[in-house]
Design a protein around this motif. Structure first.
Motif, PDB file in Angstrom:
ATOM      1  N   VAL A 128       0.833  -1.206   0.000  1.00 48.11           N
ATOM      2  CA  VAL A 128       0.000   0.000   0.000  1.00 48.11           C
ATOM      3  C   VAL A 128       0.866   1.254   0.000  1.00 48.11           C
ATOM      4  O   VAL A 128       0.639   2.191  -0.785  1.00 48.11           O
ATOM      5  CB  VAL A 128      -0.938   0.002   1.222  1.00 48.11           C
ATOM      6  CG1 VAL A 128      -1.662   1.346   1.331  1.00 48.11           C
ATOM      7  CG2 VAL A 128      -1.947  -1.129   1.133  1.00 48.11           C
ATOM      8  N   ILE A 129       1.859   1.272   0.881  1.00 48.16           N
ATOM      9  CA  ILE A 129       2.736   2.451   0.971  1.00 48.16           C
ATOM     10  C   ILE A 129       3.488   2.660  -0.337  1.00 48.16           C
ATOM     11  O   ILE A 129       3.608   3.784  -0.833  1.00 48.16           O
ATOM     12  CB  ILE A 129       3.715   2.286   2.146  1.00 48.16           C
ATOM     13  CG1 ILE A 129       2.954   2.317   3.470  1.00 48.16           C
ATOM     14  CG2 ILE A 129       4.781   3.382   2.116  1.00 48.16           C
ATOM     15  CD1 ILE A 129       3.807   1.972   4.674  1.00 48.16           C
ATOM     16  N   THR A 130       3.996   1.571  -0.908  1.00 48.05           N
ATOM     17  CA  THR A 130       4.749   1.680  -2.165  1.00 48.05           C
ATOM     18  C   THR A 130       3.869   2.197  -3.292  1.00 48.05           C
ATOM     19  O   THR A 130       4.273   3.081  -4.056  1.00 48.05           O
ATOM     20  CB  THR A 130       5.342   0.319  -2.544  1.00 48.05           C
ATOM     21  OG1 THR A 130       6.217  -0.130  -1.500  1.00 48.05           O
ATOM     22  CG2 THR A 130       6.134   0.410  -3.845  1.00 48.05           C
ATOM     23  N   LEU A 131       2.655   1.646  -3.407  1.00 46.39           N
ATOM     24  CA  LEU A 131       1.731   2.112  -4.440  1.00 46.39           C
ATOM     25  C   LEU A 131       1.442   3.594  -4.288  1.00 46.39           C
ATOM     26  O   LEU A 131       1.465   4.357  -5.266  1.00 46.39           O
ATOM     27  CB  LEU A 131       0.424   1.328  -4.365  1.00 46.39           C
ATOM     28  CG  LEU A 131       0.343  -0.010  -5.096  1.00 46.39           C
ATOM     29  CD1 LEU A 131      -1.041  -0.622  -4.912  1.00 46.39           C
ATOM     30  CD2 LEU A 131       0.634   0.167  -6.575  1.00 46.39           C
ATOM     31  N   LEU A 132       1.160   4.015  -3.079  1.00 49.39           N
ATOM     32  CA  LEU A 132       0.827   5.410  -2.816  1.00 49.39           C
ATOM     33  C   LEU A 132       1.969   6.335  -3.214  1.00 49.39           C
ATOM     34  O   LEU A 132       1.767   7.327  -3.930  1.00 49.39           O
ATOM     35  CB  LEU A 132       0.486   5.589  -1.336  1.00 49.39           C
ATOM     36  CG  LEU A 132       0.158   7.019  -0.888  1.00 49.39           C
ATOM     37  CD1 LEU A 132      -1.075   7.537  -1.614  1.00 49.39           C
ATOM     38  CD2 LEU A 132      -0.037   7.081   0.621  1.00 49.39           C
ATOM     39  N   LEU A 133       3.177   5.998  -2.773  1.00 52.58           N
ATOM     40  CA  LEU A 133       4.322   6.863  -3.054  1.00 52.58           C
ATOM     41  C   LEU A 133       4.661   6.895  -4.540  1.00 52.58           C
ATOM     42  O   LEU A 133       4.984   7.957  -5.094  1.00 52.58           O
ATOM     43  CB  LEU A 133       5.534   6.398  -2.241  1.00 52.58           C
ATOM     44  CG  LEU A 133       5.413   6.560  -0.721  1.00 52.58           C
ATOM     45  CD1 LEU A 133       6.654   6.006  -0.027  1.00 52.58           C
ATOM     46  CD2 LEU A 133       5.202   8.023  -0.347  1.00 52.58           C
TER      47      LEU A 133
END
Length: 271
Positions: A128-133
């Motif tokens: 989730v964090i990777t996708l968002l960034l």
């Protein structure tokens, strides 16, 4: 990317020159192209045609964002449309691969356990964090390009999409193993000769530099650096994944594409 069956020796050789484009468009996009052959020869031709599939995606992304920009939408909305088009044209599979790869790498578990995590249908916190960034970085970079003019944004969209798929060609080169005996990794791992991959990379870089030359000599250099930086970022991720997982998977290929596209866009903005 679509999951493909395992392939091996004993399949017929290509019977026409359309095997490569069909394989590339049929596996890397949602375009209604029927792929009837999954043998190693077709996979090799398809991965060599991967930048062509990227060009098709990139031009459509550039058309959507460029049109909105010309209609006065503002850089941010044009950037959102530009980033959304590749996601739609791949059914979000590259982004899904990025999230799954992030979860696998972030788990810190041995290769077999990490691969098992990557196959699960849910997305963990690392994903989730990777996708968002990554999506924020892409939108921010493309918005900055459109802020300089619609042509900058449109060309950046096309160059980044081509770079993303060129990274897949290089990842499918000889010597890069598959992490699993089935799926996309097994279908395309090691099918492209190293010399062929490097020659294609040189040609694509030169073409992107020529396109950037519409903005002058500095533009040509800037776009060439964008391609090379994107490939370098994908290569670093590829080597890390091979060390951690023992090879490549379909998810890893998706992560490589998104990484190459993002790094390319960021470099195009800098300077």
């Amino acid at each position: 990317m679509r999951n493909l069956p395992s392939v091996g020796p004993g399949y017929p050789s290509p019977v026409n020159d359309l095997a490569g484009p069909r394989f590339a468009l049929g596996t890397l996009t949602v375009f209604p192209v029927r792929v009837t052959r999954w043998d190693r020869e077709a996979a090799r031709a398809g991965m060599l045609w991967a930048p062509g599939a990227g060009l098709a995606v990139g031009l459509l992304a550039a058309a959507a964002g460029g049109l909105l920009s010309l209609l006065g939408s503002g850089p941010l909305l044009a950037a959102v449309a530009t980033v959304a088009v590749p996601a739609v044209l791949t059914r979000g599979l590259h982004l899904d691969g990025l999230a799954d790869t992030a979860d696998g790498l972030g788990s810190g578990k041995p290769a077999d356990d990490a691969l098992r995590i990557m196959k699960q249908s849910d997305i963990g916190p690392f994903g989730v964090i990777t996708l968002l960034l990554v999506l924020l970085a892409q939108v921010a970079a493309v918005s900055a390009l459109y802020g300089e003019g619609w042509a900058y944004g449109a060309l950046g969209a096309a160059v980044s999409a081509v770079t993303a798929r060129l990274a897949l060609t290089l990842a499918a080169r000889t010597g890069v193993p598959a992490a699993r005996p089935e799926g996309l990794g097994a279908a395309v791992a090691g099918v492209v000769p190293v010399r062929g991959a490097l020659a294609l990379a040189a040609v694509v870089t030169a073409v992107c530099a020529a396109a950037g030359a519409v903005f002058g000599a500095t533009g040509a250099l800037h776009h060439a650096l964008g391609v090379l930086a994107g490939l370098a970022g994908a290569e670093l991720l590829l080597r890390h994944c091979v060390r951690r997982f023992g090879g490549v998977t379909g998810d890893v290929f998706g992560a490589l594409a998104e990484t190459a596209a993002t790094v390319s866009l960021v470099v195009l903005v800098l300077g």
